[in-house]
Motif scaffolding. Structure first.
Motif, PDB file in Angstrom:
ATOM      1  N   ARG A   1       0.801  -1.218   0.000  1.00  0.00           N
ATOM      2  CA  ARG A   1       0.000   0.000   0.000  1.00  0.00           C
ATOM      3  C   ARG A   1       0.838   1.274   0.000  1.00  0.00           C
ATOM      4  O   ARG A   1       0.394   2.310  -0.473  1.00  0.00           O
ATOM      5  CB  ARG A   1      -0.919   0.038   1.227  1.00  0.00           C
ATOM      6  CG  ARG A   1      -1.985  -1.046   1.278  1.00  0.00           C
ATOM      7  CD  ARG A   1      -2.776  -0.931   2.567  1.00  0.00           C
ATOM      8  NE  ARG A   1      -3.931  -1.814   2.581  1.00  0.00           N
ATOM      9  CZ  ARG A   1      -3.906  -3.061   3.014  1.00  0.00           C
ATOM     10  NH1 ARG A   1      -2.768  -3.573   3.457  1.00  0.00           N
ATOM     11  NH2 ARG A   1      -5.000  -3.795   3.001  1.00  0.00           N
TER      12      ARG A   1
ATOM     13  N   ARG B   1      -1.320   2.095  -4.154  1.00  0.00           N
ATOM     14  CA  ARG B   1      -2.513   1.305  -4.502  1.00  0.00           C
ATOM     15  C   ARG B   1      -3.106   1.850  -5.815  1.00  0.00           C
ATOM     16  O   ARG B   1      -4.289   2.168  -5.890  1.00  0.00           O
ATOM     17  CB  ARG B   1      -3.550   1.356  -3.391  1.00  0.00           C
ATOM     18  CG  ARG B   1      -3.061   0.879  -2.038  1.00  0.00           C
ATOM     19  CD  ARG B   1      -4.221   0.786  -1.062  1.00  0.00           C
ATOM     20  NE  ARG B   1      -5.024  -0.410  -1.295  1.00  0.00           N
ATOM     21  CZ  ARG B   1      -6.334  -0.479  -1.108  1.00  0.00           C
ATOM     22  NH1 ARG B   1      -7.015   0.591  -0.725  1.00  0.00           N
ATOM     23  NH2 ARG B   1      -6.982  -1.611  -1.327  1.00  0.00           N
TER      24      ARG B   1
ATOM     25  N   VAL C   1      -6.483   0.758  -7.333  1.00  0.00           N
ATOM     26  CA  VAL C   1      -7.760   1.249  -6.783  1.00  0.00           C
ATOM     27  C   VAL C   1      -7.679   2.755  -6.554  1.00  0.00           C
ATOM     28  O   VAL C   1      -8.352   3.307  -5.690  1.00  0.00           O
ATOM     29  CB  VAL C   1      -8.141   0.514  -5.483  1.00  0.00           C
ATOM     30  CG1 VAL C   1      -8.497  -0.935  -5.768  1.00  0.00           C
ATOM     31  CG2 VAL C   1      -7.033   0.619  -4.436  1.00  0.00           C
TER      32      VAL C   1
ATOM     33  N   ALA D   1      -7.135   4.495  -3.011  1.00  0.00           N
ATOM     34  CA  ALA D   1      -8.259   4.683  -2.093  1.00  0.00           C
ATOM     35  C   ALA D   1      -7.887   4.185  -0.696  1.00  0.00           C
ATOM     36  O   ALA D   1      -7.076   3.281  -0.527  1.00  0.00           O
ATOM     37  CB  ALA D   1      -9.487   3.935  -2.603  1.00  0.00           C
TER      38      ALA D   1
ATOM     39  N   ASP E   1      -8.241   2.309   2.832  1.00  0.00           N
ATOM     40  CA  ASP E   1      -8.857   1.250   3.612  1.00  0.00           C
ATOM     41  C   ASP E   1      -8.176   1.255   4.972  1.00  0.00           C
ATOM     42  O   ASP E   1      -7.290   2.086   5.229  1.00  0.00           O
ATOM     43  CB  ASP E   1      -8.780  -0.115   2.923  1.00  0.00           C
ATOM     44  CG  ASP E   1      -7.360  -0.617   2.733  1.00  0.00           C
ATOM     45  OD1 ASP E   1      -6.406   0.044   3.198  1.00  0.00           O
ATOM     46  OD2 ASP E   1      -7.194  -1.683   2.114  1.00  0.00           O
TER      47      ASP E   1
ATOM     48  N   ASP F   1     -12.088   3.422  -0.100  1.00  0.00           N
ATOM     49  CA  ASP F   1     -12.174   2.199  -0.888  1.00  0.00           C
ATOM     50  C   ASP F   1     -13.599   1.652  -0.809  1.00  0.00           C
ATOM     51  O   ASP F   1     -14.192   1.569   0.279  1.00  0.00           O
ATOM     52  CB  ASP F   1     -11.178   1.185  -0.329  1.00  0.00           C
ATOM     53  CG  ASP F   1     -11.164  -0.107  -1.106  1.00  0.00           C
ATOM     54  OD1 ASP F   1     -12.047  -0.945  -0.851  1.00  0.00           O
ATOM     55  OD2 ASP F   1     -10.275  -0.281  -1.946  1.00  0.00           O
TER      56      ASP F   1
ATOM     57  N   TRP G   1     -14.089  -1.325   1.493  1.00  0.00           N
ATOM     58  CA  TRP G   1     -13.986  -0.880   2.880  1.00  0.00           C
ATOM     59  C   TRP G   1     -15.283  -0.190   3.309  1.00  0.00           C
ATOM     60  O   TRP G   1     -15.821  -0.459   4.382  1.00  0.00           O
ATOM     61  CB  TRP G   1     -12.791   0.051   3.010  1.00  0.00           C
ATOM     62  CG  TRP G   1     -12.574   0.664   4.358  1.00  0.00           C
ATOM     63  CD1 TRP G   1     -12.479   0.024   5.555  1.00  0.00           C
ATOM     64  CD2 TRP G   1     -12.401   2.063   4.633  1.00  0.00           C
ATOM     65  NE1 TRP G   1     -12.253   0.933   6.565  1.00  0.00           N
ATOM     66  CE2 TRP G   1     -12.191   2.187   6.022  1.00  0.00           C
ATOM     67  CE3 TRP G   1     -12.373   3.207   3.841  1.00  0.00           C
ATOM     68  CZ2 TRP G   1     -11.979   3.422   6.642  1.00  0.00           C
ATOM     69  CZ3 TRP G   1     -12.152   4.434   4.447  1.00  0.00           C
ATOM     70  CH2 TRP G   1     -11.971   4.535   5.830  1.00  0.00           C
TER      71      TRP G   1
END
Length: 261
Positions: free
Chosen positions: A4, A20, A23, A26, A28, A65, A68
């Motif tokens: 991450r 990340r 994604v 985002a 989490d 996320d 999440w």
């Protein structure tokens, strides 16, 4: 550091990079915890003088996320409170980091991503970057990040963008104070280097203390006490080893010892 995050140190400069990209960086729970721990490590490292916060991929940070969020939607209010407190700790740790911070905004920032930008002392972005405080579309509000965003863009702009959830561009981010500078993508790294050079020419203690001075000035209601506190601060800095070196270097027309010859 993890899948991450990556923390890289280059002399007095630390770079904390969100990795990340798949994604859009985002948030989490893992990213929040990892970033907080990394920032605490930076805060405690006397050899680090400046932090650059950056990200891989097309986006700076897309906020929460989706997986999440789905999990938290099914969790209890108490669990959601604890989760939100973790995000609040991240934002406060970044905002109060005892080092100058630069946000290198190479792409879009939404929700908590805007919070990260607002928590940094200097924010430089590209014209293609988009921004949005989109929580109200979900029936939510950017409550945790609100103190930092309001400090950055002011109450009137915050009332508009918190309520409307509209997307705005880098030019608008510059106009309202979320960004300090907008440069073409191929000039972004040069602009960050220029700011780093300026920060590294300042006295390390003075530079690190600047944000606490601003915070105290904004919070003070007692004018006489504020004057006394500021007088005590400048007196303390003037007689400190760093202050003495800075003043001597100025008077002697030489560079202070913290600037490489």
């Amino acid at each position: 550091m993890s899948e991450r995050l990556h923390l890289h140190r280059d002399g007095p400069v630390a770079r904390l990079r969100m990795t990340r990209a798949q994604v859009h960086n985002a948030f989490d729970a893992g990213l929040i915890a990892g970033m907080t721990a990394a920032l605490e490590d930076v805060a405690g490292d006397a050899g680090i003088r400046v932090l650059v916060l950056e990200a891989e991929g097309a986006s700076f940070s897309a906020g929460a996320d989706l997986n999440w969020m789905r999990g938290m939607a099914a969790a209890s209010e108490a669990d959601n409170r604890e989760d939100s407190l973790a995000l609040a700790r991240l934002m406060r740790t970044l905002d109060e980091l005892p080092k100058p911070t630069i946000a290198r905004v190479q792409g879009a920032a939404f929700g908590g991503g805007v919070g990260l930008v607002a928590c940094c002392d200097i924010a430089i972005g590209v014209p293609e970057a988009k921004f949005g405080l989109t929580e109200s579309r979900l029936g939510l509000l950017p409550a945790v990040i609100s103190p930092y965003v309001i400090n950055a863009i002011g109450p009137r702009h915050a009332r508009r963008y918190f309520a409307s959830a509209e997307i705005f561009d880098a030019a608008e981010a510059l106009r309202i104070g979320l960004l300090h500078q907008v440069v073409p993508a191929d000039e972004l790294d040069a602009a960050v280097r220029q700011q780093l050079a300026l920060l590294l020419k300042a006295g390390p203690i003075a530079s690190a203390s600047a944000k606490s001075l601003v915070r105290a000035a904004c919070a003070h209601a007692d004018g006489a006490r504020h004057d006394a506190d500021n007088a005590a601060l400048i007196a303390r800095l003037r007689v400190s080893p760093e202050g003495q070196e800075g003043l001597s270097a100025f008077l002697d027309k030489r560079k202070p010892h913290w600037i490489d010859a």
